[in-house]
Design an enzyme around this catalytic site. Structure first.
Site, mmCIF file in Angstrom:
data_model
loop_
_atom_site.group_PDB
_atom_site.id
_atom_site.type_symbol
_atom_site.label_atom_id
_atom_site.label_comp_id
_atom_site.label_asym_id
_atom_site.label_seq_id
_atom_site.Cartn_x
_atom_site.Cartn_y
_atom_site.Cartn_z
ATOM 1 C CG ASP A 141 -2.034 1.007 1.127
ATOM 2 O OD1 ASP A 141 -2.607 1.389 2.181
ATOM 3 O OD2 ASP A 141 -2.321 1.457 -0.002
ATOM 4 C CE LYS A 144 -1.053 3.330 -4.047
ATOM 5 N NZ LYS A 144 -0.977 2.596 -2.744
ATOM 6 C CG ASP A 169 -5.419 -0.231 -1.032
ATOM 7 O OD1 ASP A 169 -5.249 0.862 -0.465
ATOM 8 O OD2 ASP A 169 -6.522 -0.587 -1.505
ATOM 9 C CG ASN A 170 -4.616 2.048 -3.458
ATOM 10 O OD1 ASN A 170 -3.714 1.996 -2.622
ATOM 11 N ND2 ASN A 170 -5.815 2.544 -3.186
ATOM 12 C CD GLU A 199 -8.416 4.705 0.148
ATOM 13 O OE1 GLU A 199 -8.724 3.650 -0.420
ATOM 14 O OE2 GLU A 199 -7.284 5.169 0.091
HETATM 15 O O1 610 Z 1 -0.729 7.085 -3.211
HETATM 16 C C1 610 Z 1 -1.260 6.310 -2.409
HETATM 17 N N1 610 Z 1 -0.566 5.640 -1.489
HETATM 18 C C2 610 Z 1 0.867 5.856 -1.386
HETATM 19 C C3 610 Z 1 1.259 5.600 0.040
HETATM 20 C C4 610 Z 1 2.409 6.002 0.498
HETATM 21 C C5 610 Z 1 2.795 5.774 1.908
HETATM 22 O O2 610 Z 1 3.861 4.839 1.943
HETATM 23 C C6 610 Z 1 5.095 5.505 2.215
HETATM 24 N N2 610 Z 1 6.057 4.976 1.255
HETATM 25 C C7 610 Z 1 5.998 5.131 -0.082
HETATM 26 N N3 610 Z 1 7.008 4.443 -0.652
HETATM 27 C C8 610 Z 1 7.698 3.839 0.345
HETATM 28 C C9 610 Z 1 8.811 3.011 0.359
HETATM 29 N N4 610 Z 1 9.265 2.558 1.548
HETATM 30 C C10 610 Z 1 8.628 2.902 2.697
HETATM 31 N N5 610 Z 1 7.533 3.711 2.730
HETATM 32 C C11 610 Z 1 7.089 4.167 1.559
HETATM 33 C C12 610 Z 1 4.803 6.995 2.093
HETATM 34 O O3 610 Z 1 5.637 7.751 2.947
HETATM 35 C C13 610 Z 1 3.340 7.039 2.533
HETATM 36 O O4 610 Z 1 3.204 6.969 3.934
HETATM 37 C C14 610 Z 1 -2.729 6.140 -2.413
HETATM 38 C C15 610 Z 1 -3.474 7.053 -3.139
HETATM 39 C C16 610 Z 1 -4.854 6.946 -3.156
HETATM 40 N N6 610 Z 1 -5.601 7.898 -3.923
HETATM 41 O O5 610 Z 1 -6.846 7.793 -3.992
HETATM 42 O O6 610 Z 1 -4.958 8.811 -4.505
HETATM 43 C C17 610 Z 1 -5.520 5.941 -2.453
HETATM 44 C C18 610 Z 1 -4.767 5.013 -1.731
HETATM 45 O O7 610 Z 1 -5.365 3.999 -1.037
HETATM 46 C C19 610 Z 1 -3.380 5.098 -1.714
HETATM 47 O O8 610 Z 1 -2.687 4.142 -1.018
HETATM 48 MG MG MG Z 2 -3.990 2.497 -0.501
#
Ligand code: 610
Ligand code: MG
Length: 215
Positions: A141, A144, A169-170, A199
């Site tokens: 999650d 992406k 997810d997603n 969500e």
């Molecule tokens: O962009 C989305 N999720 C990205 C999530 C990112 C999370 O993971 C961490 N991260 C990233 N690479 C990492 C590598 N290593 C560690 N943490 C990391 C980031 O600091 C953030 O806390 C998203 C977007 C939507 N949306 O509707 O736009 C809906 C969703 O459910 C989503 O999950």
């Molecule tokens: Mg997500």
């Protein structure tokens, strides 16, 4: 300066949830994100699917990529039997700090190992540093475009073995086309799409469950 959204989510937990009660933490975050401010937690609808997969797999070791505020960490950890744990990776220190407090409020800190760092850097150290043989369940999650490279890295590091379940997810929104193509076309995965909604919205999204069949 204004507080951040994760800080406002933590405040909602501290105001509305009961210490030591994971379900009240989940309910408080979902209520805040549905009625006050949207946030990218997996949410209640997809969260129920996550719950059913965790219960079905009853994993001993779980890896979560992308902690954010710890919402799905709490969902997963609350279902784990004694002795099982979830290792969750988060590279944003501000998010990690909020997640630690959310996890602590839920009383599940003994079942969670939050690691501050990037998945690409940490996955190669998992065996050595945490004594992990292979993960029973991986919840993806995070960014992406990291889903596919990190899955390949997990395979190369021998952290995905016969029976390991990947839950992503997603896969529709925002979408992970290269990952989806890989797990659906690879002869080494058995993949299933759980149709749901993004969500707190009516947009389509879903979770992809992929079971590794071994080499
Ligand atoms: O962009 C989305 N999720 C990205 C999530 C990112 C999370 O993971 C961490 N991260 C990233 N690479 C990492 C590598 N290593 C560690 N943490 C990391 C980031 O600091 C953030 O806390 C998203 C977007 C939507 N949306 O509707 O736009 C809906 C969703 O459910 C989503 O999950
Ligand atoms: Mg997500």
């Amino acid at each position: 300066t204004r507080t951040s959204r994760p800080q406002r989510i933590l405040k909602a937990v501290q105001r509305k949830a009961t210490v030591g009660d994971p379900q009240s933490v989940i309910t408080a975050i979902d209520h805040f994100c549905r009625h006050r401010e949207w946030a990218m937690n997996v949410g209640d609808e997809k969260g129920s699917i996550l719950d059913s997969v965790v219960s079905e797999v009853s994993p001993v070791t779980v890896l979560e990529l992308g902690t954010y505020c710890g919402y799905s960490t709490v969902r997963i950890a609350r279902l784990l039997p004694p002795g099982a744990c979830v290792i969750t990776l988060e590279f944003n220190p501000d998010y990690a700090a909020i997640a630690r407090q959310v996890i602590k409020w839920s009383g599940l800190e003994d079942k969670v190992q939050l690691v501050e760092g990037a998945s690409g850097d940490w996955i190669p150290w998992m065996k050595e540093h945490f004594g992990v043989q292979a993960f029973d369940l991986v919840f993806l999650d995070h960014w992406k475009e990291r889903y596919l490279p990190d899955t390949k890295l997990l395979e190369e590091c021998g952290l995905i073995q016969k029976g390991t379940v990947l839950l992503a997810d997603n896969v529709i929104c925002p979408g992970t086309p290269d990952y989806l193509e890989y797990v659906r076309n690879s002869p080494r995965y058995n993949s299933h799409y759980y149709r749901s909604h993004l969500e707190y919205t009516k947009a389509e999204d879903g979770l992809e469950k992929s079971v590794f069949l071994g080499y």
